[in-house]
Design a protein around this motif. Structure first.
Motif, PDB file in Angstrom:
ATOM      1  N   GLN A 159       0.832  -1.204   0.000  1.00  0.00           N
ATOM      2  CA  GLN A 159       0.000   0.000   0.000  1.00  0.00           C
ATOM      3  C   GLN A 159       0.868   1.256   0.000  1.00  0.00           C
ATOM      4  O   GLN A 159       0.595   2.208  -0.734  1.00  0.00           O
ATOM      5  CB  GLN A 159      -0.911  -0.026   1.219  1.00  0.00           C
ATOM      6  N   ASP A 160       1.927   1.265   0.805  1.00  0.00           N
ATOM      7  CA  ASP A 160       2.831   2.422   0.838  1.00  0.00           C
ATOM      8  C   ASP A 160       3.461   2.663  -0.534  1.00  0.00           C
ATOM      9  O   ASP A 160       3.561   3.804  -0.989  1.00  0.00           O
ATOM     10  CB  ASP A 160       3.934   2.217   1.883  1.00  0.00           C
TER      11      ASP A 160
ATOM     12  N   ASP B 205       1.050   6.802 -11.562  1.00  0.00           N
ATOM     13  CA  ASP B 205       0.168   5.866 -12.253  1.00  0.00           C
ATOM     14  C   ASP B 205       0.945   5.018 -13.262  1.00  0.00           C
ATOM     15  O   ASP B 205       0.702   3.827 -13.396  1.00  0.00           O
ATOM     16  CB  ASP B 205      -0.974   6.601 -12.967  1.00  0.00           C
TER      17      ASP B 205
ATOM     18  N   ILE C 280       2.288   1.665  -3.479  1.00  0.00           N
ATOM     19  CA  ILE C 280       1.243   2.072  -4.420  1.00  0.00           C
ATOM     20  C   ILE C 280       0.989   3.573  -4.286  1.00  0.00           C
ATOM     21  O   ILE C 280       0.868   4.284  -5.281  1.00  0.00           O
ATOM     22  CB  ILE C 280      -0.053   1.262  -4.194  1.00  0.00           C
ATOM     23  N   ARG C 281       0.946   4.036  -3.066  1.00  0.00           N
ATOM     24  CA  ARG C 281       0.701   5.476  -2.837  1.00  0.00           C
ATOM     25  C   ARG C 281       1.871   6.331  -3.336  1.00  0.00           C
ATOM     26  O   ARG C 281       1.669   7.447  -3.799  1.00  0.00           O
ATOM     27  CB  ARG C 281       0.450   5.730  -1.361  1.00  0.00           C
ATOM     28  N   ALA C 282       3.081   5.807  -3.244  1.00  0.00           N
ATOM     29  CA  ALA C 282       4.259   6.573  -3.643  1.00  0.00           C
ATOM     30  C   ALA C 282       4.489   6.559  -5.156  1.00  0.00           C
ATOM     31  O   ALA C 282       5.132   7.455  -5.698  1.00  0.00           O
ATOM     32  CB  ALA C 282       5.502   6.023  -2.934  1.00  0.00           C
TER      33      ALA C 282
ATOM     34  N   ARG D 278      -7.905   3.168  -7.310  1.00  0.00           N
ATOM     35  CA  ARG D 278      -6.780   3.637  -8.125  1.00  0.00           C
ATOM     36  C   ARG D 278      -6.252   2.516  -9.011  1.00  0.00           C
ATOM     37  O   ARG D 278      -5.966   2.727 -10.191  1.00  0.00           O
ATOM     38  CB  ARG D 278      -5.660   4.167  -7.229  1.00  0.00           C
TER      39      ARG D 278
ATOM     40  N   ASN E  91      -9.868   3.038  -1.403  1.00  0.00           N
ATOM     41  CA  ASN E  91      -9.265   4.100  -2.214  1.00  0.00           C
ATOM     42  C   ASN E  91      -8.104   3.580  -3.060  1.00  0.00           C
ATOM     43  O   ASN E  91      -7.899   4.014  -4.189  1.00  0.00           O
ATOM     44  CB  ASN E  91      -8.845   5.289  -1.348  1.00  0.00           C
ATOM     45  N   VAL E  92      -7.351   2.621  -2.539  1.00  0.00           N
ATOM     46  CA  VAL E  92      -6.236   2.036  -3.289  1.00  0.00           C
ATOM     47  C   VAL E  92      -6.790   1.133  -4.393  1.00  0.00           C
ATOM     48  O   VAL E  92      -6.303   1.146  -5.522  1.00  0.00           O
ATOM     49  CB  VAL E  92      -5.282   1.255  -2.352  1.00  0.00           C
TER      50      VAL E  92
END
Length: 183
Positions: free
Chosen positions: A70-71, A78, A73-75, A107, A103-104
């Motif tokens: 998750q970390d 796209d 993916i957020r960093a 995306r 939310n992930v």
């Protein structure tokens, strides 16, 4: 090993680091990245992950804990995320989606092509305790009427993108399973 990697990161010895990373098993590298994350070395973690080839990054990614995934993916942008997802087998992508917050997941689905998104939704519709929820949809299908030469040609042509080619499934024209062929 961790000290060597951290030393190369500190020295910005990225070429040497790339060479070292090639020889670390995905499971071991995922564990090392988890340690860096726990020690709040997120910047180093991202640098290391970006030094991996797309294929190696995908292999490491599936071995990571969901929180670390998750970390990352957020960093990731796209484009970077799409590259990693494109390297994952479909069932690994589904497993990832099942572990992530809404939310992930949104995306991930937003950057996934419509054909893949449809396959993901198909697998997600199976009950958790059913065979359909754990099976792969990436296999080589052969027809009963194929010659050996035709079967090998199909395996060579389509097997590159399949999760397994060691067991091929012989199916009828109506998609019923007739049997398997194993290497």
């Amino acid at each position: 090993m961790k000290e060597i990697i951290l030393g190369l990161l500190k020295e910005k010895g990225y070429d040497k680091l790339k060479a070292v990373l090639k020889y670390i098993a995905p499971q071991d590298l995922a564990e090392l990245l988890q340690e860096l994350n726990e020690e709040d070395l997120t910047k180093d973690l991202l640098t290391l992950f970006r030094l991996l080839s797309t294929e190696a990054a995908a292999a490491v990614f599936v071995e990571m804990e969901p929180e670390l995934q998750q970390d990352l993916i957020r960093a990731y942008s796209d484009g970077e995320l799409r590259e990693i997802l494109d390297e994952l087998y479909l069932d690994d992508t589904v497993d990832l989606i099942e572990e992530m917050p809404a939310n992930v997941v949104q995306r991930i689905l937003k950057i996934t092509d419509p054909k893949t998104r449809a396959k993901i939704n198909e697998i997600l519709n199976y009950a958790d305790d059913s065979a359909g929820s754990i099976m792969t949809v990436e296999y080589v299908a052969l027809k009963e009427r194929m010659t050996v030469a035709e079967a090998f040609a199909r395996i060579r042509r389509t097997g590159v993108d399949k999760e397994t080619i060691y067991t091929c499934y012989v199916i009828a024209d109506d998609h019923r399973l007739l049997g398997t062929v194993s290497a």
